[in-house]
Enzyme design. Structure first.
Site, short mmCIF file in Angstrom:
data_model
loop_
_atom_site.label_atom_id
_atom_site.label_comp_id
_atom_site.label_asym_id
_atom_site.label_seq_id
_atom_site.Cartn_x
_atom_site.Cartn_y
_atom_site.Cartn_z
CB SER A 67 -0.94 0.07 1.35
OG SER A 67 -1.34 1.27 1.39
CE1 TYR A 121 -3.60 -1.88 5.51
CE2 TYR A 121 -2.80 0.10 4.40
CZ TYR A 121 -3.45 -1.12 4.24
OH TYR A 121 -3.70 -1.57 3.08
P1 NDP Z 1 -10.87 -6.76 2.17
O1 NDP Z 1 -11.13 -6.31 3.35
O2 NDP Z 1 -12.13 -6.42 1.07
O3 NDP Z 1 -10.44 -8.21 2.11
C1 NDP Z 1 -9.51 -8.77 2.86
C2 NDP Z 1 -9.50 -10.18 2.57
O4 NDP Z 1 -8.41 -10.72 3.70
C3 NDP Z 1 -10.62 -11.01 2.95
O5 NDP Z 1 -10.68 -12.06 1.95
C4 NDP Z 1 -10.50 -11.53 4.38
O6 NDP Z 1 -11.20 -12.98 4.27
C5 NDP Z 1 -8.91 -11.85 4.34
N1 NDP Z 1 -8.46 -11.88 5.75
C6 NDP Z 1 -8.41 -10.98 6.58
N2 NDP Z 1 -7.99 -11.43 7.75
C7 NDP Z 1 -7.56 -12.75 7.53
C8 NDP Z 1 -7.39 -13.79 8.30
N3 NDP Z 1 -7.15 -13.73 9.71
N4 NDP Z 1 -7.10 -14.88 7.81
C9 NDP Z 1 -7.37 -15.15 6.62
N5 NDP Z 1 -7.87 -14.17 5.77
C10 NDP Z 1 -8.19 -13.04 6.22
O7 NDP Z 1 -9.52 -5.92 1.69
P2 NDP Z 1 -8.97 -5.55 0.16
O8 NDP Z 1 -9.62 -6.53 -0.92
O9 NDP Z 1 -9.36 -4.11 0.16
O10 NDP Z 1 -7.62 -5.68 0.46
C11 NDP Z 1 -6.89 -6.68 0.00
C12 NDP Z 1 -5.10 -6.07 0.09
O11 NDP Z 1 -5.26 -4.95 -0.58
C13 NDP Z 1 -5.02 -5.94 1.56
O12 NDP Z 1 -3.64 -6.62 1.67
C14 NDP Z 1 -4.71 -4.51 1.61
O13 NDP Z 1 -4.07 -4.09 2.85
C15 NDP Z 1 -4.33 -4.15 0.34
N6 NDP Z 1 -4.75 -2.65 -0.26
C16 NDP Z 1 -6.03 -2.36 -0.46
C17 NDP Z 1 -6.49 -0.77 -0.76
C18 NDP Z 1 -7.79 -0.63 -0.92
O14 NDP Z 1 -8.16 0.58 -1.18
N7 NDP Z 1 -8.82 -1.69 -0.71
C19 NDP Z 1 -5.34 -0.24 -0.88
C20 NDP Z 1 -4.05 -0.31 -0.64
C21 NDP Z 1 -3.66 -1.91 -0.22
P3 NDP Z 1 -11.88 -13.46 5.71
O15 NDP Z 1 -12.51 -12.34 6.20
O16 NDP Z 1 -13.16 -14.23 4.92
O17 NDP Z 1 -10.94 -14.11 6.51
#
Ligand code: NDP
Length: 247
Positions: free
Chosen positions: A145, A158
């Protein structure tokens, strides 16, 4: 050029929703077998249904909480047993924690962010690094990010976690630069997902790109043709950079 990933095996973490869900779909559409990891079984099943409906690739669903470090070790063992290699790792799962002055962050929130975003990413790398080395063109994509560089006020846990995974990625890339393995970070930029809505509740999500669009830009980093390693791919600008200025 169309991306052909037939016969290739990919792990995608955080595949139950958001960016990871669409990366998993794109990889499958290119012919890969996707090992989809997340906690929410409903989201994983929806992905599986969609991949079947798209008519390409296949998925193996792995309901796993990435704070379960022994579970991550077992995943590597299971992949070795079934496929004997791994071609693509997309370490995408992540949590935001809280937007708050640093002194107000609760210990358990800070530790959760570090455990999910940093420790589990390292543990996953450790678990699959030997398998990626067995691939003729191993590819690792670590979701990062701009927060890692902007050091924006109130984003400390974060931001620190993303700086840590980026640095880890670069060390790993240096270690492996003489191998076919290519290791990069991908910064999706602001994307219309649940995490972004949590960070910016006042923002109109319709002003942001849909995660399917961002996933389409990131998935070419899994191509066997990719040359770059140790870089950060900025999806918003469709370019690789070595270091970056905060935007
Ligand atoms: P979401 O919150 O939409 O999705 C996060 C995903 O991570 C879910 O599938 C969730 O699945 C999984 N997850 C979270 N905690 C756990 C855990 N303990 N075990 C297993 N799986 C886990 O996030 P985004 O799609 O927005 O983000 C994806 C990536 O992109 C992240 O690394 C984020 O930091 C990065 N990012 C996003 C940005 C944005 O604007 N959206 C900008 C910059 C970076 P579940 O809850 O089912 O376990």
């Amino acid at each position: 050029m169309t991306l052909d990933l037939s016969g290739r095996v990919a792990v995608v973490t955080g595949a139950s929703r958001g960016i990871g869900y669409f990366i998993a779909r794109e990889l499958a559409a290119a012919g890969a077998h996707v090992i989809a990891v997340a906690r929410t079984v409903g989201g994983l099943e929806e992905l599986d249904d969609q991949i079947k409906a798209d008519g390409h690739g296949q998925a193996t669903l792995v309901p796993l909480d990435l704070t379960d470090m022994a579970g991550i070790d077992r995943l590597g063992g299971a992949i070795h047993e079934r496929w004997g290699k791994l071609d693509i790792l997309v370490a995408n799962a992540g949590v935001l924690g809280v937007i708050s002055p640093i002194g107000h962050v609760e210990a358990k929130t800070f530790e959760k962010v570090m455990t999910v975003n940093v420790t589990s990413t390292w543990r996953l790398i450790r678990s699959v690094d030997p398998l990626l080395r067995l691939s003729d063109a191993g590819r690792a994509i670590i979701l990062s990010s701009n927060a890692a560089h902007s050091a924006r006020a109130f984003w400390a846990p974060y931001a620190a976690s993303k700086a840590a995974v980026e640095t880890m990625m670069r060390s790993w890339a240096h270690e492996t630069e003489s191998l076919p393995l290519r290791v990069n970070a991908a910064d999706p930029g602001a994307t219309r997902t649940a995490m972004r809505a949590q960070a910016m509740p006042g923002e109109d999500p319709e002003t942001l790109p849909h995660p399917s669009e961002i996933a389409r830009r990131i998935v070419p980093l899994a191509s066997p043709e990719l040359k770059e390693t140790g870089l950060i791919f900025q999806a918003k600008h469709n370019r690789f950079v070595a270091y970056r200025q905060p935007e």
